[in-house]
Design an enzyme around this catalytic site. Structure first.
Site, PDB file in Angstrom:
ATOM      1  N   LYS A   1       0.120  -1.029  -0.168  1.00 33.42           N
ATOM      2  CA  LYS A   1      -0.386  -0.318   0.200  1.00 33.42           C
ATOM      3  C   LYS A   1       0.956   1.135   0.440  1.00 33.42           C
ATOM      4  CE  LYS A   1      -4.010  -2.560   2.117  1.00 33.42           C
ATOM      5  NZ  LYS A   1      -5.026  -1.982   3.107  1.00 33.42           N
TER       6      LYS A   1
ATOM      7  N   ASP B   1      -6.520  -4.910   6.815  1.00 31.31           N
ATOM      8  CA  ASP B   1      -7.254  -3.945   6.204  1.00 31.31           C
ATOM      9  C   ASP B   1      -7.035  -3.193   7.453  1.00 31.31           C
ATOM     10  OD1 ASP B   1      -7.275  -4.040   3.443  1.00 31.31           O
ATOM     11  OD2 ASP B   1      -9.110  -4.872   3.320  1.00 31.31           O
TER      12      ASP B   1
ATOM     13  N   ASP C   1     -13.655   1.295  10.422  1.00 31.48           N
ATOM     14  CA  ASP C   1     -13.665   0.527   8.569  1.00 31.48           C
ATOM     15  C   ASP C   1     -13.925  -1.088   9.095  1.00 31.48           C
ATOM     16  OD1 ASP C   1     -14.489   0.874   6.045  1.00 31.48           O
ATOM     17  OD2 ASP C   1     -11.914   0.735   5.635  1.00 31.48           O
TER      18      ASP C   1
ATOM     19  N   GLU D   1     -11.968 -12.353   9.099  1.00 32.04           N
ATOM     20  CA  GLU D   1     -12.066 -13.817   8.806  1.00 32.04           C
ATOM     21  C   GLU D   1     -12.133 -14.637   9.800  1.00 32.04           C
ATOM     22  OE1 GLU D   1      -9.960 -13.689   5.493  1.00 32.04           O
ATOM     23  OE2 GLU D   1     -10.760 -10.974   4.397  1.00 32.04           O
TER      24      GLU D   1
ATOM     25  N   ALA E   1       2.563  -5.993   3.038  1.00 28.69           N
ATOM     26  CA  ALA E   1       1.715  -7.287   4.548  1.00 28.69           C
ATOM     27  C   ALA E   1       2.552  -8.945   4.207  1.00 28.69           C
ATOM     28  CB  ALA E   1       0.270  -6.670   4.192  1.00 28.69           C
ATOM     29  N   ALA E   2       2.213  -9.119   5.122  1.00 25.68           N
ATOM     30  CA  ALA E   2       2.449 -10.364   4.431  1.00 25.68           C
ATOM     31  C   ALA E   2       1.414 -10.726   3.795  1.00 25.68           C
ATOM     32  CB  ALA E   2       2.774 -11.178   5.440  1.00 25.68           C
ATOM     33  N   PHE E   3       1.107 -12.202   2.471  1.00 24.43           N
ATOM     34  CA  PHE E   3       0.407 -13.038   2.444  1.00 24.43           C
ATOM     35  C   PHE E   3      -0.012 -14.080   3.297  1.00 24.43           C
ATOM     36  CE2 PHE E   3      -0.797 -12.332  -1.916  1.00 24.43           C
ATOM     37  CZ  PHE E   3      -1.416 -11.005  -2.513  1.00 24.43           C
ATOM     38  N   LEU E   4      -1.059 -13.764   3.323  1.00 24.31           N
ATOM     39  CA  LEU E   4      -1.370 -15.326   4.354  1.00 24.31           C
ATOM     40  C   LEU E   4      -1.591 -16.739   3.229  1.00 24.31           C
ATOM     41  CD1 LEU E   4      -4.341 -13.872   6.092  1.00 24.31           C
ATOM     42  CD2 LEU E   4      -1.821 -14.811   6.899  1.00 24.31           C
TER      43      LEU E   4
END
Ligand SMILES: *[C@@H]1O[C@H](CO)[C@@H](O)[C@H](O)[C@H]1NC(C)=O
Ligand SMILES: *[C@@H]1O[C@H](CO)[C@@H](O)[C@H](O)[C@H]1NC(C)=O
Length: 389
Positions: free
Chosen positions: A87, A280, A260, A265, A191-194
Site C-alpha cells: 500500500k 485491512d 472501517d 475473517e 503486508a504478508a500474504f496469508l
C-alpha cells in the site's frame, strides 16, 4: 509437492517450504501463539530458511495491481515467488483526515497498516499478519518490472520533477490523486500474504456492528440500545469466545480510531471456534485530536471482556508499561520509523483510559463476574502451559 509459504516480518524475509499438513499447524503458530521468529523456529527446525535482514533488499520480480479494491494496492512478487501486498503512501504522517470525510472515503494509510501490526502484538491478540514498511524505487521496482500495461501507462513526471503514478481503482486513481515519489522513491507498507486460498480457505464474517456505509442511513446498532442481546443469541456469538473476540476487536479499533471494520475473517478449516483475523487496518490513525466513541458501542452495549484483555489494558495504563511508550519502542524497529507522530501515540493512552472507564462502569452496573470472563484459567488447563491465546 511442497509449496512455498511465505511472509514478511519487520525483521526479515522468510521463505518456507511447507506441505498441506503442516500449514495449519504453522498458521496457529504465527497468528495464535508466538512471535514470527519463534514460530518459524518451531517449524523450520534449525531456522535455516529464515534470513534476517534479507527483506529490505529482496527484489521484486513482478508487480501487479490488486483487483477489486477501492484504492490502489499492488501485489509484489519477490524473486523467490513470495508475495506481499503493497500500500503506497497517500498521506503524510502529520495530515489528519478532514472532518467532512466519511469513514468509507478516507484514505488507506500505509503507516496505519504498520502501526496496527505492532499494536496487535502489544495487545497480544496476534490476529494481524505481519506488516513492514519499505521504501520503493518507483521506476526500478515498479514501473520497470510490471507487466501490467494499464499500470505502466499511469506513470508520469510531475511539474516538480517527481515520478508519479496512479493505477486503476474506483477511488482516487486519477492524475489529481497521483502517488508521487521524492523524486523517485515512495514509502509503502508490505503486508504478508496469508497462504493461498486454495490451500487454506478463509471465511468472511460480517461485523455485527458494521456501519451503514451510507451518507444518511443508520445501522441497527445505532438506534437499538439492546442490540447486543440480539447478537448474543445469534450463532456463532451465542457460544464459545466469538463475542469476546469481537470485544477485543472493538478495543483494538477504538485505540487506533478505525471505523472501517465491516468484516473479519477466520480460517474455514478451524470451524467456528477459532481465532479471528483482522486484515485491512489502513483506516486507523486518521485523527489524533478526536476519539470516535461510536467505535466503542459494542463494548458498552455488551459489557463483556476477556480477563486476559482486561488485565493487559490495565497493565498498559501503568506508567512503567505505558501503551504509547511500548508502541514507540516497537515501531522504532521498522525501516520507515518514525511510523506515528507523537499526537497519535498520546491519543492511544487517552483512548485506553476511555476503554477502562467503559469497563469500570459496566462492572459497577453488572458486577465483575458478569462482565469479565476468565479465559486464563481455562486456557492454562488445556495447554498445560502459560496462558496464551
Ligand atoms: C532508482 O532507480 C533508477 C534506475 O531505474 C536509478 O537511476 C535511480 O538512481 C534510483 N533512485 C535511487 C534514489 O536510488
Ligand atoms: C457456525 O456458525 C454459523 C453461523 O454463521 C452456523 O450457521 C453454523 O451452524 C455454525 N457451525 C457449527 C459447526 O456450529
Amino acid at each position: 509437492d511442497p509449496r512455498p509459504l511465505r511472509f514478511t516480518s519487520g525483521s526479515g524475509f522468510i521463505l518456507i517450504y511447507i506441505d498441506q499438513l503442516t500449514v495449519h499447524l504453522f498458521l496457529i503458530n504465527i497468528l495464535f501463539l508466538r512471535t514470527l521468529e519463534e514460530s518459524c523456529m518451531l517449524i523450520c527446525g534449525d531456522g535455516s530458511s529464515y534470513f534476517p535482514d534479507k527483506f529490505s533488499v529482496t527484489l521484486f520480480l513482478s508487480v501487479a495491481m490488486k483487483s477489486g479494491g477501492t484504492q490502489l494496492k499492488l501485489i509484489m512478487t519477490f524473486q523467490n515467488y513470495g508475495q506481499a501486498l503493497f500500500k503506497p503512501m497517500k498521506q503524510t504522517r502529520e495530515q489528519e483526515t478532514p472532518p467532512d470525510f466519511f469513514y468509507f472515503s478516507d484514505f488507506e494509510r500505509h503507516n496505519a497498516e504498520i502501526a496496527a501490526y505492532h499494536l496487535d502484538r502489544i495487545l497480544d491478540f496476534r490476529r494481524v499478519p505481519p506488516v513492514t514498511g519499505r521504501l520503493v524505487n518507483m521506476t526500478k521496482e515498479i514501473r520497470d518490472v510490471t507487466r501490467d500495461k494499464k499500470l505502466w501507462r499511469t506513470f508520469f513526471i510531475s511539474p516538480a520533477n517527481n515520478i508519479c503514478f496512479y493505477g486503476e481503482c474506483s477511488y482516487y486513481c486519477s492524475t489529481e490523486h497521483a502517488l508521487c515519489g521524492k523524486p523517485d522513491q515512495i514509502e509503502g507498507s508490505l503486508a504478508a500474504f496469508l497462504p493461498d486460498l486454495a490451500l487454506a480457505k478463509r471465511r468472511t464474517w460480517r461485523n455485527p456492528w458494521r456501519r451503514s456505509y451510507h451518507k444518511r442511513k443508520k445501522a441497527e446498532w445505532e438506534v437499538d440500545p439492546d442490540y447486543c442481546e440480539e447478537v448474543k443469541q445469534t450463532p456463532p456469538y451465542d457460544s464459545g469466545t466469538r463475542l469476546l473476540d469481537i470485544m477485543d476487536m472493538t478495543i483494538f479499533d477504538f485505540l487506533m480510531g478505525n471505523m472501517d471494520r465491516h468484516h473479519y475473517e477466520t480460517f474455514e478449516k478451524f470451524g467456528n471456534e477459532t481465532f479471528i483475523i483482522h486484515l485491512d487496518n489502513g483506516r486507523g490513525f486518521g485523527k489524533h485530536s478526536h476519539d470516535e466513541l461510536s467505535i466503542l458501542v459494542p463494548l458498552s452495549q455488551c459489557c463483556r471482556v476477556k480477563r486476559s484483555t482486561h488485565l493487559r489494558l490495565q497493565l498498559l495504563a501503568k506508567e512503567e508499561f505505558r501503551l504509547s511508550a511500548l508502541m514507540e519502542e516497537s515501531l522504532q524497529t521498522d525501516t520507515l520509523s518514525p511510523i506515528l507522530i507523537r499526537p497519535h501515540l498520546e491519543a492511544m493512552d487517552r483512548r485506553l483510559h476511555l476503554v477502562l472507564q467503559v469497563l469500570a462502569d459496566c462492572i459497577e452496573k453488572e458486577g465483575y463476574s458478569n462482565v469479565v470472563e476468565d479465559d486464563l484459567l481455562v486456557e492454562g488447563l488445556n495447554t498445560g502451559t502459560a496462558p496464551q491465546r
